[in-house]
Design an enzyme around this catalytic site. Structure first.
Site, PDB file in Angstrom:
ATOM      1  N   GLU B 123       0.960  -1.098  -0.008  1.00  7.24           N
ATOM      2  CA  GLU B 123       0.046   0.104  -0.120  1.00  7.24           C
ATOM      3  C   GLU B 123       0.860   1.309   0.020  1.00  7.24           C
ATOM      4  O   GLU B 123       1.388   1.617  -0.912  1.00  7.24           O
ATOM      5  CB  GLU B 123      -0.989  -0.088   1.386  1.00  7.24           C
ATOM      6  CG  GLU B 123      -1.917  -1.177   0.980  1.00  7.24           C
ATOM      7  CD  GLU B 123      -3.134  -1.453   2.095  1.00  7.24           C
ATOM      8  OE1 GLU B 123      -3.076  -0.580   2.991  1.00  7.24           O
ATOM      9  OE2 GLU B 123      -3.996  -2.113   1.783  1.00  7.24           O
TER      10      GLU B 123
HETATM   11  C1  HEC Z   1      -3.216   1.043  -1.762  1.00 13.23           C
HETATM   12  C2  HEC Z   1      -4.499   0.887  -1.135  1.00 13.23           C
HETATM   13  C3  HEC Z   1      -4.848   1.481   0.013  1.00 13.23           C
HETATM   14  C4  HEC Z   1      -4.750   2.549   0.805  1.00 13.23           C
HETATM   15  C5  HEC Z   1      -3.645   3.629   0.330  1.00 13.23           C
HETATM   16  C6  HEC Z   1      -5.442   2.735   2.257  1.00 13.23           C
HETATM   17  N1  HEC Z   1      -6.328   1.584   2.142  1.00 13.23           N
HETATM   18 FE1  HEC Z   1      -7.529   1.217   3.645  1.00 13.23          FE
HETATM   19  N2  HEC Z   1      -7.961  -0.582   2.815  1.00 13.23           N
HETATM   20  C7  HEC Z   1      -7.491  -1.025   1.558  1.00 13.23           C
HETATM   21  C8  HEC Z   1      -7.972  -2.803   1.545  1.00 13.23           C
HETATM   22  C9  HEC Z   1      -7.484  -3.280   0.461  1.00 13.23           C
HETATM   23  C10 HEC Z   1      -8.562  -2.742   2.578  1.00 13.23           C
HETATM   24  C11 HEC Z   1      -8.889  -4.236   3.035  1.00 13.23           C
HETATM   25  C12 HEC Z   1      -7.858  -5.008   3.839  1.00 13.23           C
HETATM   26  C13 HEC Z   1      -8.257  -6.255   4.355  1.00 13.23           C
HETATM   27  O1  HEC Z   1      -9.665  -6.370   4.840  1.00 13.23           O
HETATM   28  O2  HEC Z   1      -7.485  -7.321   4.540  1.00 13.23           O
HETATM   29  C14 HEC Z   1      -8.478  -1.670   3.463  1.00 13.23           C
HETATM   30  C15 HEC Z   1      -9.403  -1.580   4.514  1.00 13.23           C
HETATM   31  C16 HEC Z   1      -9.668  -0.392   5.343  1.00 13.23           C
HETATM   32  C17 HEC Z   1     -10.676  -0.089   6.381  1.00 13.23           C
HETATM   33  C18 HEC Z   1     -11.581  -1.438   6.987  1.00 13.23           C
HETATM   34  C19 HEC Z   1     -12.953  -1.007   6.429  1.00 13.23           C
HETATM   35  C20 HEC Z   1     -13.659  -2.345   6.731  1.00 13.23           C
HETATM   36  O3  HEC Z   1     -15.076  -2.370   6.507  1.00 13.23           O
HETATM   37  O4  HEC Z   1     -13.711  -3.281   7.384  1.00 13.23           O
HETATM   38  C21 HEC Z   1     -10.716   1.036   6.727  1.00 13.23           C
HETATM   39  C22 HEC Z   1     -11.271   1.871   7.782  1.00 13.23           C
HETATM   40  C23 HEC Z   1      -9.555   1.629   5.821  1.00 13.23           C
HETATM   41  N3  HEC Z   1      -8.937   0.843   4.832  1.00 13.23           N
HETATM   42  C24 HEC Z   1      -9.101   2.825   6.184  1.00 13.23           C
HETATM   43  C25 HEC Z   1      -7.676   3.539   5.528  1.00 13.23           C
HETATM   44  C26 HEC Z   1      -7.076   4.782   6.022  1.00 13.23           C
HETATM   45  C27 HEC Z   1      -7.334   5.384   7.172  1.00 13.23           C
HETATM   46  C28 HEC Z   1      -5.997   4.813   5.169  1.00 13.23           C
HETATM   47  C29 HEC Z   1      -4.955   5.631   5.229  1.00 13.23           C
HETATM   48  C30 HEC Z   1      -3.970   5.888   6.387  1.00 13.23           C
HETATM   49  C31 HEC Z   1      -6.067   3.677   4.212  1.00 13.23           C
HETATM   50  N4  HEC Z   1      -7.191   2.899   4.413  1.00 13.23           N
HETATM   51  C32 HEC Z   1      -5.345   3.453   3.133  1.00 13.23           C
HETATM   52  C33 HEC Z   1      -6.715  -0.527   0.749  1.00 13.23           C
HETATM   53  C34 HEC Z   1      -6.199   0.817   0.971  1.00 13.23           C
END
Ligand code: HEC
Ligand code: HEC
Ligand code: HEC
Ligand code: HEC
Ligand SMILES: [Ca+2]
Ligand SMILES: [Ca+2]
Lengths: 319, 319
Positions: B123
């Site tokens: 990421e």
């Molecule tokens: C490059 C892509 C990427 C970036 C950048 C990213 N995310 Fe995510 N995010 C994901 C993915 C893929 C998942 C699911 C991962 C899993 O469930 O294993 C996720 C899951 C989440 C969830 C959980 C939601 C749920 O319904 O369970 C949250 C809240 C979240 N991210 C917030 C953030 C925040 C705040 C940041 C920055 C600090 C961020 N993400 C940066 C791809 C990203």
């Protein structure tokens, strides 16, 4: 109660060098693309629209981030499949004031410029105009274009017109220098010395007027990029580049068309040497840098747009 | 003039299934991270901050775009050096309501979750907490953290706290269904049939209440991802996933933890088959989809933040 007296217009400071002044508040607008509120709003949506890119990863704002001075502060921007081009991304802020767009001026107007990035293979990498228009259609842009341009108006030219209209709103007034020039606020003694120094040394022969550029193309004997010659093929255009404005220059590191100079301090020294055959002292350099910092204006406030999208399925992205 | 009569609270429609109702307007807030206006503002800035990523290319908003339902509509998000992970990015909208974060629930709270992405190698790929904190310090975040958390407060934990506080504001009220449930507006006949059908078929045994999830982890015999087992190692946790909310689900294609299903229509059929051993008719499927579309709420309005940055030089990015 006595009627309020009209405020007297504050006097510009006596030491303001000739030509310098506050950033104009009105931008030039081409006759065939008048500004309207709805067009600007559509342009803003498109500016933040990753669907202009094949992968769905890049919007204009990726490389020209309005949160960071209209640039990405990369030497060379990250584009499609992590490719990088050969030129540093200039700011979109105040770009409506430039005589032509790109370091080599190859796009006469913002409307022409905006048609480039979506199809540039190292930037947004869409295959052709049809592909972009198809994606916007699928996203649901039809009614938005209709509202601005009339029936059946979702096409590539109108996309560029709307984006250009939005860009014409990205001006940055009320820099500390502007307030100083209007007699409304002071700047530091160092900045004032710098302000005089750039005149004395000759910088303002090119970086002149309220825009701090005379909007011409000038020889810059630096690096291997041929500048205007790379467009015209003419030897007399070798290493000609548009004089970059100093507006917001403290935010737009790294410097020059190849982003090859990391600090503003160093950029000032390089300019003095190559353009004016002058070695600046450390003190003069520092003063000039302090002056340049006073040219950072109020950054545009934009409400982050909610983009049109189909329901229940995604747009198709590809590598 | 007679005093205005208080508006009578509109009656919920008689056919509203038990448990269904409008999205709550108050989110749970942990005792050690109270919401304040300034903290939310800092969290918003950090949410849009590409300096959380090593390359300077990704902010939270890259994958959870607030312009497109809090997702990127990719099967697997594009991350550092164009890598893609193995799970679909869920929406951040309303995430404050979930019992635990991630498809497998491995982060108990938003505070824990926010510490993950900056250091995740596919990421944002920052090396460690120290590197992220150093970059934020260089950007000029010190005073912003101080204002919210007190002196010397720029650290990784507080970064996560601020982001979580911002995320707790990302709720989407007033979906057509919510207005209907409050007796304020109507929804289509098809959507009303779908609303009854999801009860009749049994969907609401898991997708229950105003959130349309009971916030438990349930067996989903689909794909090769082991879900909760991949965290706990326990066989009994094999293929357990958090029941996804239906809120804004029309915006979050493609579907399921692997983004393997392109349309909402198909996702509904897969659910009926795997979870309830039911083959839905085309008509029932269409009605359920129409109902799910009524769960798209008002998207958060945010002013795009101007990020703190050093003057005259860039932050250091690397691949
Ligand atoms: C490059 C892509 C990427 C970036 C950048 C990213 N995310 Fe995510 N995010 C994901 C993915 C893929 C998942 C699911 C991962 C899993 O469930 O294993 C996720 C899951 C989440 C969830 C959980 C939601 C749920 O319904 O369970 C949250 C809240 C979240 N991210 C917030 C953030 C925040 C705040 C940041 C920055 C600090 C961020 N993400 C940066 C791809 C990203
Ligand atoms: C992947 C990076 C990237 C993307 C995406 C991108 N640009 Fe650029 N932009 C650049 C680079 C690099 C240049 C300089 C190219 C040159 O001068 O040859 C540039 C130049 C410009 C200029 C000229 C400014 C000047 O001072 O000459 C404008 C205006 C501009 N871009 C607007 C846009 C708009 C509008 C979009 C979206 C439609 C966009 N850009 C998308 C990287 C990007
Ligand atoms: C003869 C014309 C000329 C003179 C004199 C001149 N400049 Fe420039 N300046 C340019 C041109 C052309 C560019 C664009 C260079 C490029 O292609 O990277 C530029 C770019 C710059 C930049 C970098 C802007 C950016 O965004 O990368 C700075 C800073 C600058 N000039 C400062 C100065 C200072 C300070 C002086 C005097 C000591 C000066 N210039 C004198 C023509 C001139
Ligand atoms: C026994 C529990 C259970 C039942 C019953 C159930 N679901 Fe689900 N649902 C889940 C779980 C768990 C997930 C998350 C699946 C995953 O990991 O991708 C989910 C995901 C979904 C999704 C995809 C959400 C997304 O963002 O990808 C939709 C749509 C959905 N369910 C609709 C339905 C419908 C319609 C029914 C009835 C026909 C139904 N579900 C019945 C547990 C259930
Ligand atoms: Ca630059
Ligand atoms: Ca999804």
């Amino acid at each position: 109660q006595p009627a309020a007296q009209p405020e007297p217009a504050p006097a510009p400071p006596a030491d303001l060098p000739e030509g310098m002044g506050p950033l104009p508040t009105e931008v030039p607008v081409p006759a065939d693309n008048p500004q309207t509120e709805e067009k600007v709003e559509l342009g803003k949506i498109l500016y933040f629209e990753p669907a202009l890119s094949k992968s769905g990863n890049f919007s204009c704002n990726s490389c020209h981030n309005l949160g960071t001075g209209g640039v990405d502060n990369q030497q060379f921007s990250i584009g499609h499949k992590w490719q990088r081009g050969g030129r540093n991304a200039p700011t979109v802020l105040n770009s409506a004031f430039w005589s032509a767009q790109f370091w080599d001026g190859r796009a006469p107007q913002l409307e022409d410029q905006a048609k480039g990035p979506p199809l540039n293979p190292v930037e947004m990498a869409s295959m052709d105009e049809t592909e972009v228009v198809a994606r916007l259609t699928e996203a649901g842009y039809g009614p938005l274009f209709e509202k601005v341009f009339g029936a059946n108006a979702l096409n590539y030219d109108n996309m560029a017109k709307a984006i250009a209209a939005f860009e014409r709103t990205l001006i940055t007034p009320d820099a500390p220098f502007d307030l100083y020039a209007q007699g409304k606020a002071d700047i530091s003694e160092a900045a004032k010395r710098g302000m005089q120094k750039v005149v004395e040394v000759g910088c303002t022969s090119c970086h002149s007027g309220a825009l701090f550029t005379n909007n011409t193309f000038q020889k810059f004997a630096y690096g291997t990029d041929e500048g205007v010659k790379s467009v015209s093929g003419k030897d007399e255009d070798d290493h000609l580049f548009r004089v970059q404005s100093w507006r917001n220059v403290a935010l737009t590191a790294p410097y020059f068309h190849d982003g090859g100079v990391k600090t503003l301090d160093e950029a000032v020294r390089v300019m003095a040497k190559t353009q004016l055959d002058t070695e600046l002292s450390d003190g003069d350099t520092a003063d000039i840098v302090e002056f340049l910092k006073t040219l950072t204006g109020t950054q545009p406030q934009v409400t982050f747009p909610v983009l049109p999208r189909p329901e229940g399925h995604a747009l198709s992205w590809s590598d």
